[in-house]
Motif scaffolding. Structure first.
Motif, PDB file in Angstrom:
ATOM      1  N   CYS A  71       0.831  -1.217   0.000  1.00 34.24           N
ATOM      2  CA  CYS A  71       0.000   0.000   0.000  1.00 34.24           C
ATOM      3  C   CYS A  71       0.862   1.262   0.000  1.00 34.24           C
TER       4      CYS A  71
ATOM      5  N   PRO B  26       0.196  10.239  -1.060  1.00 36.57           N
ATOM      6  CA  PRO B  26      -0.795   9.944  -0.013  1.00 36.57           C
ATOM      7  C   PRO B  26      -2.136   9.472  -0.562  1.00 36.57           C
TER       8      PRO B  26
ATOM      9  N   ALA C 264      -3.929   5.983   0.348  1.00 37.62           N
ATOM     10  CA  ALA C 264      -5.274   5.910   0.950  1.00 37.62           C
ATOM     11  C   ALA C 264      -6.151   4.967   0.137  1.00 37.62           C
TER      12      ALA C 264
ATOM     13  N   LEU D 207      -5.148   1.423   0.816  1.00 41.33           N
ATOM     14  CA  LEU D 207      -5.588   0.981   2.153  1.00 41.33           C
ATOM     15  C   LEU D 207      -7.077   0.629   2.148  1.00 41.33           C
ATOM     16  N   ASP D 208      -7.842   1.357   1.333  1.00 43.57           N
ATOM     17  CA  ASP D 208      -9.289   1.073   1.288  1.00 43.57           C
ATOM     18  C   ASP D 208      -9.560  -0.358   0.830  1.00 43.57           C
TER      19      ASP D 208
ATOM     20  N   ARG E 275      -7.265   2.184   9.725  1.00 44.44           N
ATOM     21  CA  ARG E 275      -7.109   2.764   8.382  1.00 44.44           C
ATOM     22  C   ARG E 275      -6.800   4.266   8.504  1.00 44.44           C
ATOM     23  N   GLN E 276      -7.544   4.914   9.382  1.00 44.66           N
ATOM     24  CA  GLN E 276      -7.336   6.354   9.581  1.00 44.66           C
ATOM     25  C   GLN E 276      -5.919   6.615  10.124  1.00 44.66           C
TER      26      GLN E 276
ATOM     27  N   ARG F 207      -3.425   6.356   7.340  1.00 51.70           N
ATOM     28  CA  ARG F 207      -3.445   7.551   6.459  1.00 51.70           C
ATOM     29  C   ARG F 207      -2.637   8.678   7.119  1.00 51.70           C
ATOM     30  N   THR F 208      -2.871   8.824   8.431  1.00 51.93           N
ATOM     31  CA  THR F 208      -2.112   9.869   9.148  1.00 51.93           C
ATOM     32  C   THR F 208      -0.616   9.569   9.070  1.00 51.93           C
TER      33      THR F 208
ATOM     34  N   ARG G 226       1.006   8.038   6.781  1.00 48.58           N
ATOM     35  CA  ARG G 226       1.544   8.392   5.449  1.00 48.58           C
ATOM     36  C   ARG G 226       1.767   9.890   5.336  1.00 48.58           C
ATOM     37  N   SER G 227       0.876  10.661   5.938  1.00 51.82           N
ATOM     38  CA  SER G 227       1.027  12.118   5.824  1.00 51.82           C
ATOM     39  C   SER G 227       2.258  12.597   6.595  1.00 51.82           C
TER      40      SER G 227
END
Ligand SMILES: C[S@@+](CC[C@H](N)C(=O)[O-])C[C@H]1O[C@@H](n2cnc3c(N)ncnc32)[C@H](O)[C@@H]1O
Length: 719
Positions: free
Chosen positions: A272, A291, A295, A298-299, A309-310, A313-314, A316-317
């Motif tokens: 991912c 990013p 995302a 990941l979905d 998942r959230q 995402r964080t 990755r940021s």
């Protein structure tokens, strides 16, 4: 306070990944570990073979199965605690490095876990707690898996073979440590090293990955609320039925399952983030996908919960690619590299943890299996180390261990090893240490003398058989009827096997490899095998303190020419004996040889006369002639001296006996021994005069029987 010195607010890019309650976690920002006085100059583990690397720090090797697999017990050169040691798993001929619970055979993993379980029992035993002050002690039993994170200093220089740390911290280790809340730690890197901000996220992901899979009976996933029960380590946890679960194949299989699940989930996450599930080579970083792409990837992972998942995402940021220049900087500074991001491979600490319990409720303490992952990033480190309170162990600047601590450490290890030995049936303990690892060395002449292999048949020689018959006769009368015997210098095992057949549990120790092989071969055919066959030296026995009821020294004292070395051998015998235990030690008489050499017509050779003149004078026997009949480098005692040596070591002599007496000078000795009636007559006659002081020096061998006095109130032992 001026504006310039005012505390700046800590800015931690990864701060958002900490759960709200994390800043209140108790931590010990620096916990100095006692160091050994003389650690090796270079800790880098670049030696091809583990024995070359660990050498003298190898305490024992335990074969597992028949294919060369072994568990090596290592005394850590950089201790985590006064009371620690390490188990190393080596597979086959050690050319293939097995690093994970799924790389090693199941029998190996189960045995490792059995040893871990024994360690827990050992530390919990009231005798251990009393002796070493371990009430309320914290245990840390765990393994680190990081074989492909080769750009971290841990990964690069330290052992990648599967290894388990067996650590125990007494409360005194923490007593003076200053505690803080995580939020009070201003240095961001230190804070991350104490509690990895990603550890919570990683734990959640692991729970998601395994949630739908059945767990063994009695095991349950720890839920969100007990992520950090009772102040314990942060990480993924499974509550276990108890410590007894460890030495069970179910536990081994659970670990393998967890590893496989983690490896699978990790590969999916890497794909991912980078587009590829493959681990990147050392000192390289795969580029990160944008990013939005991450995302979207990941979905697709339907097994992930929304919070996980959230969190990803964080994450990755917060991550960015590392430039080649930065990579080179890291390479030059291992400290920096150790704190930097890695996408190289799966990396976790796996261990067992139980909150410290008061002595009475110890058996009922909850036990957790804990996994702490460095997920796509090694910015933090394993907070479990240090027990329930996250601590950074400072292993390089702590105080040098005191003599008392060093002694206790050795006793702690020895007693545990004795326990392992006792739970290892048959000849499945071996100790093929290199000479250096024995801490002492045997002279080349002695090794060459025994390399001929003649020792195997020596006592069957018609004229030498009297030595065997008389020694057995004396031992039978003076040793306890059963118990644990260390036959030190046991050679090919003539006495050891006889005592095993009589019901003793016998550990044979000898420094000559050929003797060990011969003993092993004889033992394989024996109905009552030996408990163990160990390579070792009388001056540094591979046996635990107070682990034996009897010590036999039927040989080593003739070969230790230096009084200090003999004193060490006596001290070791004293150490391994239980109070009240018996030592039977043989010496060769310096006076007997005169008669033997005359009888054999050797005396007319001036070289022989010179040899005799020397050992009559100071006991030192040297044989430059190469004639094997004249024995090898040795020390020949006077009878009295043998008793004095034993007393000096704190042993209490109670019989000094001639073994062969003058019987070896009987011209028809061999015939007498063949005839049962005449043999018994001879043995009876010898028994009557065996203790007569004026005849002792006439005997080739003199046997001292002594015992280790029980400590009384005035002579309390400190060791
Ligand atoms: C004469 S043999 C006796 C063997 C056996 N105990 C017996 O009585 O038949 C002497 C033994 O002492 C061993 N030995 C020599 N130096 C030793 C040392 N420093 N520590 C322990 N054993 C030693 C030799 O390898 C040899 O097996």
């Amino acid at each position: 306070m001026t504006a310039a010195t005012a505390r700046r607010p800590v800015v931690d890019r990864f701060g958002p990944l900490y759960p709200a309650s994390a800043m209140a976690l108790p931590v010990i920002p620096r916990l100095p570990m006692p160091r050994l006085a003389a650690p090796p100059p270079d800790v880098r583990n670049l030696s091809a073979h583990y024995r070359d690397h660990y050498g003298p720090h190898i305490l024992r090797e335990y074969p597992v199965g028949d294919s060369g697999d072994r568990i090596v017990v290592v005394d850590k050169a950089f201790p985590h605690s006064v009371y620690d040691m390490m188990l190393l798993a080596t597979v086959g001929d050690d050319t293939v490095i097995a690093s994970s619970v799924s790389d090693v055979p199941e029998a190996m993993l189960t045995t490792l876990l059995t040893f871990c379980g024994q360690f827990v029992r050992y530390v919990h035993a009231s005798s251990t707690r009393r002796r070493f002050g371990l009430d309320g002690a914290q245990l840390m039993i765990g393994t680190n898996y990081d074989p492909s994170t080769t750009d971290r200093d841990n990964g690069q220089w330290w052992d990648k073979r599967m290894h388990w740390h067996l650590n125990c911290w007494p409360t005194t280790a923490y007593r003076d440590a200053s505690m803080a809340s995580l939020g009070d730690v201003n240095d961001v890197n230190r804070r991350r090293a104490l509690v990895d901000p990603i550890a919570h996220l990683a734990a959640r992901i692991m729970r998601d990955a395994i949630r739908t899979q059945p767990l063994p009976t009695g095991c349950r996933l720890a839920d969100d609320t007990d992520l950090n029960p009772e102040g314990g380590p942060v990480g993924f946890k499974i509550a276990l039925p108890g410590w007894d679960f460890l030495p069970d194949t179910t536990c081994a299989r659970l670990l393998v399952h967890l590893h496989d699940v983690a490896a699978g989930a990790y590969a999916q996450l890497r794909r991912c983030f980078t587009g590829s599930p493959a681990a990147s080579p050392p000192w390289t970083r795969p580029g990160l996908l944008p990013p939005g792409q991450v995302a979207a990837n990941l979905d697709e992972l339907t097994w992930l919960s929304e919070p996980a998942r959230q969190g990803l995402r964080t994450l990755r940021s917060l991550l960015r690619d590392v430039t080649t220049g930065e990579m080179n900087l890291m390479r030059a500074d291992m400290d920096l590299a150790n704190r930097c991001l890695t996408l190289a491979g799966l990396d976790y600490h796996l261990g067992f943890w139980s909150p410290p319990q008061p002595g009475s409720s110890r058996g009922r303490a909850p036990v957790y299996l804990v996994m702490q992952f460095k997920l796509l990033s090694a910015i933090g480190s394993s907070p479990a180390i240090g027990g329930s309170v996250a601590s950074i162990l400072d292993r390089f600047r702590g105080p040098i261990m005191s003599a008392q601590q060093t002694r206790l450490r050795r006793q702690f290890q020895d007693r545990f090893l004795a326990l392992l030995d006792c739970h290892t049936e048959g000849v499945n303990v071996s100790n093929r240490m290199p000479d250096a690892a024995m801490g002492t060395s045997i002279t080349p002449e002695i090794l060459a003398f025994y390399a001929h292999g003649a020792e195997q048949e020596r006592l069957n020689d018609p004229r030498r058989h009297i030595e065997y018959l008389r020694t057995i006769d004396i031992l039978t009368r003076h040793l306890p009827t059963a118990g644990i015997v260390a036959d030190v210098g046991g050679g090919p095992g003539a006495y050891a096997l006889r005592l095993a057949a009589d019901g003793h549990r016998v550990h044979l120790v000898d420094p000559v490899p050929l003797h060990l092989e011969q003993a092993e071969a004889r033992c394989a055919d024996a109905e009552s095998p030996l408990a163990s066959i160990l390579r070792g030296d009388a001056r540094r026995l591979p046996l635990g303190s107070g682990s034996c009821d009897t010590v036999l020294l039927l040989g080593p004292l003739y070969h230790l020419t230096d009084a200090a070395d003999r004193a060490r051998a006596w001290a070791e015998a004293h150490r391994v004996l239980v109070p009240g235990g018996v030592v039977a030690a043989a010496a060769t008489s310096r006076f007997y040889t005169t008669w033997e050499y005359l009888a054999k017509n050797l005396y007319d050779d001036p070289a022989v006369e010179a040899i005799l003149a020397r050992h009559l004078c100071d006991g030192q026997h040297r044989n430059p002639t190469g004639d094997r009949r004249l024995f090898t480098t040795g020390y020949f005692h006077s009878p009295r001296e043998l008793a004095v040596e034993a007393s000096t070591a704190g042993l209490r002599p109670h019989a000094l006996l001639a073994v062969e007496g003058a019987a070896k000078l009987l011209p028809d000795l061999a015939e007498r021994l063949r005839d049962p009636h005449r043999r018994d007559l001879l043995l009876r006659a010898m028994r009557r005069v065996e203790a007569e002081p004026s005849l002792l020096g006439m005997s080739e061998h003199i046997l001292l029987i002594a015992h280790k006095p029980a400590p009384d109130s005035t002579t309390q032992e400190t060791t």
